[in-house]
Motif scaffolding. Structure first.
Motif, PDB file in Angstrom:
ATOM      1  N   PRO A   7       0.884  -1.197   0.278  1.00 34.69           N
ATOM      2  CA  PRO A   7       0.365   0.020  -0.367  1.00 34.69           C
ATOM      3  C   PRO A   7       1.161   1.317   0.362  1.00 34.69           C
ATOM      4  N   TYR A   8       0.269   2.414  -0.537  1.00 33.24           N
ATOM      5  CA  TYR A   8       0.789   3.242  -0.561  1.00 33.24           C
ATOM      6  C   TYR A   8       1.652   4.064   0.647  1.00 33.24           C
ATOM      7  N   ALA A   9       0.138   3.898   1.812  1.00 33.17           N
ATOM      8  CA  ALA A   9       0.642   4.193   2.914  1.00 33.17           C
ATOM      9  C   ALA A   9       1.900   3.628   4.146  1.00 33.17           C
ATOM     10  N   GLN A  10       2.044   2.325   3.747  1.00 28.54           N
ATOM     11  CA  GLN A  10       3.335   1.843   4.351  1.00 28.54           C
ATOM     12  C   GLN A  10       4.458   1.997   3.183  1.00 28.54           C
ATOM     13  N   GLU A  11       4.447   2.440   1.840  1.00 26.26           N
ATOM     14  CA  GLU A  11       6.042   3.249   1.060  1.00 26.26           C
ATOM     15  C   GLU A  11       6.270   4.451   1.720  1.00 26.26           C
ATOM     16  N   ILE A  12       5.372   5.546   2.198  1.00 25.41           N
ATOM     17  CA  ILE A  12       5.136   7.025   3.063  1.00 25.41           C
ATOM     18  C   ILE A  12       6.030   6.096   3.994  1.00 25.41           C
ATOM     19  N   LEU A  19      10.100  10.944  11.486  1.00 26.10           N
ATOM     20  CA  LEU A  19       9.500  11.411  11.018  1.00 26.10           C
ATOM     21  C   LEU A  19       7.927  10.706  12.473  1.00 26.10           C
ATOM     22  N   ARG A  20       7.594  11.154  13.463  1.00 24.58           N
ATOM     23  CA  ARG A  20       7.059   9.975  14.582  1.00 24.58           C
ATOM     24  C   ARG A  20       5.328  10.419  14.217  1.00 24.58           C
ATOM     25  N   ASP A  21       4.988  11.480  13.598  1.00 27.39           N
ATOM     26  CA  ASP A  21       4.048  12.525  13.752  1.00 27.39           C
ATOM     27  C   ASP A  21       3.016  12.175  12.403  1.00 27.39           C
ATOM     28  N   THR A  22       4.086  11.534  11.644  1.00 28.51           N
ATOM     29  CA  THR A  22       3.489  11.550  10.200  1.00 28.51           C
ATOM     30  C   THR A  22       3.294  10.538   9.737  1.00 28.51           C
ATOM     31  N   TYR A  23       1.746  10.491   8.838  1.00 28.15           N
ATOM     32  CA  TYR A  23       0.501   9.335   8.624  1.00 28.15           C
ATOM     33  C   TYR A  23      -0.018   9.535   7.972  1.00 28.15           C
TER      34      TYR A  23
END
Length: 401
Positions: free
Chosen positions: A226-231, A241-245
């Motif tokens: 998934p795109y989210a996992q790749e980001i 970046l612990r607060d970026t999702y």
């Protein structure tokens, strides 16, 4: 609507005339929420020098003062110059409780998401897992109709693809009523392709979300994840970046954050609606991410400093296509960023984003020594023109360089 059908208005480095929201403080009421008639003491700017002395932030403090007001309820700003780094917070996080904006508050970054998506696609190009000159049809053979002209990966990133957008209602009441709807990327593309293409691929530039929605599907096809996992795997975790999702279908903002509000007029009564919770599935890979000032600054510094991309691929982010914009002017969008030429001839590179309740932007000089990150909880983030608080922040930041 700032979904695939209508891109969000940019509130970045480009300075234009402001369209003020003309609503009195006393009239701004929603579900019992009333904007205070005067600015409470805790709404004054709180600031710290984060990387050393030498930063004159007096103009920025003035630009951020007086919140909440009719156009914004809070602001967060981080400016980095060769002399140091300054961070400021102002306004309130919640109109009901009048609590101040928490440190390191998260916010919706809107179309700043595109910079992350473009970075991942360019990383895949550097790894020879895709070619920027190859047609999208090579990787996603069933996405576009067989008779559709070839659209290259590069054209997706620099908005010269000519892909149409879905025709969606532009009525604010409809938008509010459907803010929890869930969309899939393929559903968005399918609905969009019912409309004729805007122009032949590569002929013009038109800033929309569609190229990046397809780019998200491209990432998933090439990587198998998934795109989210790749980001997260390629950018967030390596940079800390612990607060970026990517929120996916979750309409909430997890962790500390400021509430977002939208001004609405119904039967002659103007009020503010809390729009903090909102499904972002209509803007996958193009406007759905959540982050913080510190994380976005770290990302911007790493990107401009060449830590995320080799020189050839990074150069795509600072190269404008040799075409006209659909408005007739020159193209200003590269792969992920937008170029703005200052009066002295210097070019700054930025990306802004607007989701209902939130206006944000990143910007930097080409060498990354000057950087600006901000988030403003605008009461009309999708309105026409610049929002006055953001405009003041931009002017003040440029004066700090």
């Amino acid at each position: 609507m700032s979904g695939p059908g209508r891109p969000g208005r940019l509130v970045g480095m480009k300075i234009t005339r402001v369209r003020m929201v003309t609503v009195s403080l006393a009239a701004a009421v929603a579900a019992g929420v009333v904007l205070p008639a005067s600015v409470p003491a805790f709404a004054t700017t709180r600031h710290t020098v984060c990387d050393g002395a030498g930063v004159d932030a007096s103009g920025m403090r003035q630009a951020m003062a007086g919140l909440p007001n009719t156009v914004a309820t809070s602001a967060q700003v981080r400016v980095t110059t060769p002399g140091g780094c300054w961070t400021g917070l102002s306004g309130v996080a919640d109109l009901r409780t009048e609590a101040p904006v928490p440190a390191n508050a998260r916010f919706r970054i809107g179309s700043v998401t595109k910079v992350f998506t473009a970075t991942v696609v360019l990383q895949l190009a550097a790894e020879h897992r895709l070619s920027l000159d190859a047609p999208v049809q090579r990787y996603l053979p069933e996405l576009l109709p067989a008779e559709y002209p070839e659209v290259t990966v590069r054209q997706l990133l620099n908005h010269t693809d000519g892909l149409p957008s879905p025709a969606l209602p532009d009525d604010l009441e409809w938008i509010l009523a459907h803010r929890y709807d869930r969309w899939t990327p393929r559903q968005i593309v399918r609905d969009a392709l019912r409309n004729p293409r805007e122009f032949e691929p590569g002929a013009k530039q038109h800033y929309t979300n569609m190229g990046y929605i397809v780019a998200g599907l491209l990432i998933e096809k090439v990587t198998g994840r998934p795109y989210a996992q790749e980001i997260d795997r390629r950018i967030a975790r390596p940079l800390g970046l612990r607060d970026t999702y990517v929120p996916g279908a979750d309409p909430a903002i997890r962790g500390p954050h400021a509430h977002g509000y939208q001004v609405v007029t119904r039967e002659g009564v103007t009020s503010l609606i809390d729009v903090t919770n909102w499904s972002q599935t209509l803007t996958p890979a193009s406007g759905d991410m959540i982050s913080t000032l510190a994380d976005l600054d770290t990302f911007t510094a790493a990107l401009f400093g060449g830590r995320l991309l080799p020189p050839a691929q990074l150069g795509e982010m600072f190269t404008l296509p040799p075409v006209k914009d659909v408005s007739g002017g020159p193209a200003t969008h590269s792969a992920g960023l937008e170029a703005t030429t200052l009066p002295n001839g210097e070019v700054l590179w930025a990306k802004s984003g607007a989701r209902y309740g939130y206006s944000s932007a990143i910007g930097a000089s080409r060498d990354g020594r000057f950087r600006l990150v901000y988030s403003v909880t605008s009461t009309d983030a999708k309105g026409e023109g610049q929002m006055s608080t953001a405009e003041g922040i931009i002017h003040a930041a440029l004066a700090m360089r």
